[in-house]
Write an enzyme that holds these catalytic residues in place. Structure first.
Site, mmCIF file in Angstrom:
data_model
loop_
_atom_site.group_PDB
_atom_site.id
_atom_site.type_symbol
_atom_site.label_atom_id
_atom_site.label_comp_id
_atom_site.label_asym_id
_atom_site.label_seq_id
_atom_site.Cartn_x
_atom_site.Cartn_y
_atom_site.Cartn_z
ATOM 1 N N ASN A 9 73.104 -5.235 30.301
ATOM 2 C CA ASN A 9 74.020 -4.826 29.233
ATOM 3 C C ASN A 9 75.407 -4.697 29.849
ATOM 4 O O ASN A 9 75.664 -3.769 30.608
ATOM 5 C CB ASN A 9 73.564 -3.483 28.639
ATOM 6 C CG ASN A 9 74.582 -2.925 27.660
ATOM 7 O OD1 ASN A 9 75.427 -3.659 27.140
ATOM 8 N ND2 ASN A 9 74.503 -1.623 27.399
ATOM 9 N N LYS A 11 78.134 -3.991 28.402
ATOM 10 C CA LYS A 11 79.000 -3.039 27.696
ATOM 11 C C LYS A 11 80.369 -3.684 27.428
ATOM 12 O O LYS A 11 80.425 -4.874 27.143
ATOM 13 C CB LYS A 11 79.147 -1.754 28.503
ATOM 14 C CG LYS A 11 77.794 -1.203 28.962
ATOM 15 C CD LYS A 11 77.881 0.172 29.543
ATOM 16 C CE LYS A 11 76.574 0.540 30.206
ATOM 17 N NZ LYS A 11 76.231 1.934 30.047
ATOM 18 N N HIS A 95 71.752 1.475 20.899
ATOM 19 C CA HIS A 95 72.068 1.941 22.257
ATOM 20 C C HIS A 95 72.634 3.360 22.170
ATOM 21 O O HIS A 95 73.358 3.691 21.211
ATOM 22 C CB HIS A 95 73.086 0.996 22.908
ATOM 23 C CG HIS A 95 73.280 1.282 24.368
ATOM 24 N ND1 HIS A 95 74.108 2.278 24.815
ATOM 25 C CD2 HIS A 95 72.724 0.722 25.468
ATOM 26 C CE1 HIS A 95 74.064 2.322 26.142
ATOM 27 N NE2 HIS A 95 73.230 1.382 26.561
ATOM 28 N N GLU A 97 75.038 4.775 23.509
ATOM 29 C CA GLU A 97 76.501 4.862 23.379
ATOM 30 C C GLU A 97 76.913 4.633 21.915
ATOM 31 O O GLU A 97 77.869 5.235 21.437
ATOM 32 C CB GLU A 97 77.181 3.882 24.345
ATOM 33 C CG GLU A 97 77.096 4.406 25.779
ATOM 34 C CD GLU A 97 77.109 3.344 26.862
ATOM 35 O OE1 GLU A 97 77.463 2.186 26.591
ATOM 36 O OE2 GLU A 97 76.729 3.692 28.004
ATOM 37 N N GLU A 167 65.620 4.771 27.231
ATOM 38 C CA GLU A 167 66.791 5.071 28.044
ATOM 39 C C GLU A 167 67.140 6.548 27.923
ATOM 40 O O GLU A 167 67.819 6.952 26.965
ATOM 41 C CB GLU A 167 67.987 4.241 27.577
ATOM 42 C CG GLU A 167 67.767 2.749 27.695
ATOM 43 C CD GLU A 167 69.085 2.010 27.873
ATOM 44 O OE1 GLU A 167 69.221 1.295 28.863
ATOM 45 O OE2 GLU A 167 69.989 2.172 27.039
ATOM 46 N N GLY A 173 74.422 5.471 33.297
ATOM 47 C CA GLY A 173 75.749 5.454 33.910
ATOM 48 C C GLY A 173 76.042 6.679 34.763
ATOM 49 O O GLY A 173 77.181 6.912 35.147
ATOM 50 N N SER A 213 70.564 3.786 35.065
ATOM 51 C CA SER A 213 70.894 3.670 36.489
ATOM 52 C C SER A 213 69.852 2.878 37.292
ATOM 53 O O SER A 213 69.507 3.253 38.407
ATOM 54 C CB SER A 213 71.101 5.061 37.097
ATOM 55 O OG SER A 213 72.197 5.711 36.460
#
Ligand code: PEP
Length: 249
Positions: A9, A11, A95, A97, A167, A173, A213
């Site tokens: 991904n 981003k 996702h 985010e 996730e 991250g 991560s």
């Protein structure tokens, strides 16, 4: 036997030139990597470049999001058919985010999944708990709600075309990976949910990726878990060498 998937991904990173450079370096590294499916979720603006650069290779291209309507007055949105039109085969949905920063709800996720399936785009649906939720022992409850509301109204046949990514938000991250045991435990729980809602063989065949991560030095331990069928990789997918090492775990 479930075929592993390693998905990157990107981003909001990479220009068209950087995309072309990435593929030049990455393709030779995975040319003979036939043990897994390889997917890269690129920003909308470089999807065309990524599809072109990946042509004839074993790498498929994904979008990072989509809108559920086919067309219309929805300024700034991208429809499922537009993604197919440029050569995408997958799309991320839900996702964390998107959920945290852009108000994505389970109900929106549900509509996006159905819209993706309607044009044969494979949704990679992301679910996962936040740190406070894990610390309050709410992980299973949060996952269950995301699962039941996100997949509401799907038939077993439709569900069989979905890929799930677990996730944990606290691991995205942050450099803080879930231990293989934590990932394995939640993946097993998710497979149980799939069994309860959609039965076998859907649950048995469901591919569940771990994300948070993932790096070249922790992928092997994660992949050794019985219910971990691949990885969704953010930061470490931006570099051809590190993503190549993860693919070739
Ligand atoms: C992600 O973007 O889905 C992700 C898991 O990011 P990272 O690997 O950087 O934690």
């Amino acid at each position: 036997m479930r075929r592993p998937i390693i998905a990157g991904n990107w981003k909001m990173y990479k220009t068209a030139r950087e995309t072309v450079e990435f593929f030049e370096q990455f393709k030779p590294l995975v040319k003979i990597s036939h043990h897994c499916d390889i997917v890269i979720a690129a920003p909308f603006t470089v999807l065309v470049d990524a599809v072109k650069a990946a042509e004839g290779s074993n790498i498929a291209i994904a979008a990072q999001d989509l809108f559920w309507e086919a067309e219309g007055a929805y300024t700034g949105e991208i429809s499922p058919l537009m993604l197919v039109d440029v050569g995408c085969r997958y799309t991320l949905v839900g996702h964390s985010e998107r959920r945290q920063l852009f108000g994505e709800t389970n109900q929106n996720v549900n509509k996006k999944i159905k819209a993706a399936l309607s044009v044969n785009l494979t949704p990679i649906v992301c679910i996962g708990e936040m740190l406070e939720e894990r610390e309050a022992n709410q992980t299973q409850k949060v996952i269950q709600t995301q699962f039941l509301e996100g997949f509401a109204g799907l038939t077993a046949q439709a569900f069989s075309r979905i890929i799930l990514a677990y996730e944990p938000v606290w691991a995205i991250g942050t450099g803080r990976t879930a231990t293989p045991e934590i990932a394995g435990e939640v993946h097993e729980y998710i497979r149980g949910l799939a069994d309860a809602s959609f039965g076998q063989p859907g649950a048995r065949n469901l591919r569940i990726l771990y994300g948070g991560s993932v790096k070249p030095d922790n992928i092997k331990g994660l992949m050794a878990q019985a219910h971990v069928d691949g990885a969704l990789v953010g930061g470490a997918s931006l570099n051809a060498d590190s993503f190549g090492s993860i693919v070739n775990f």
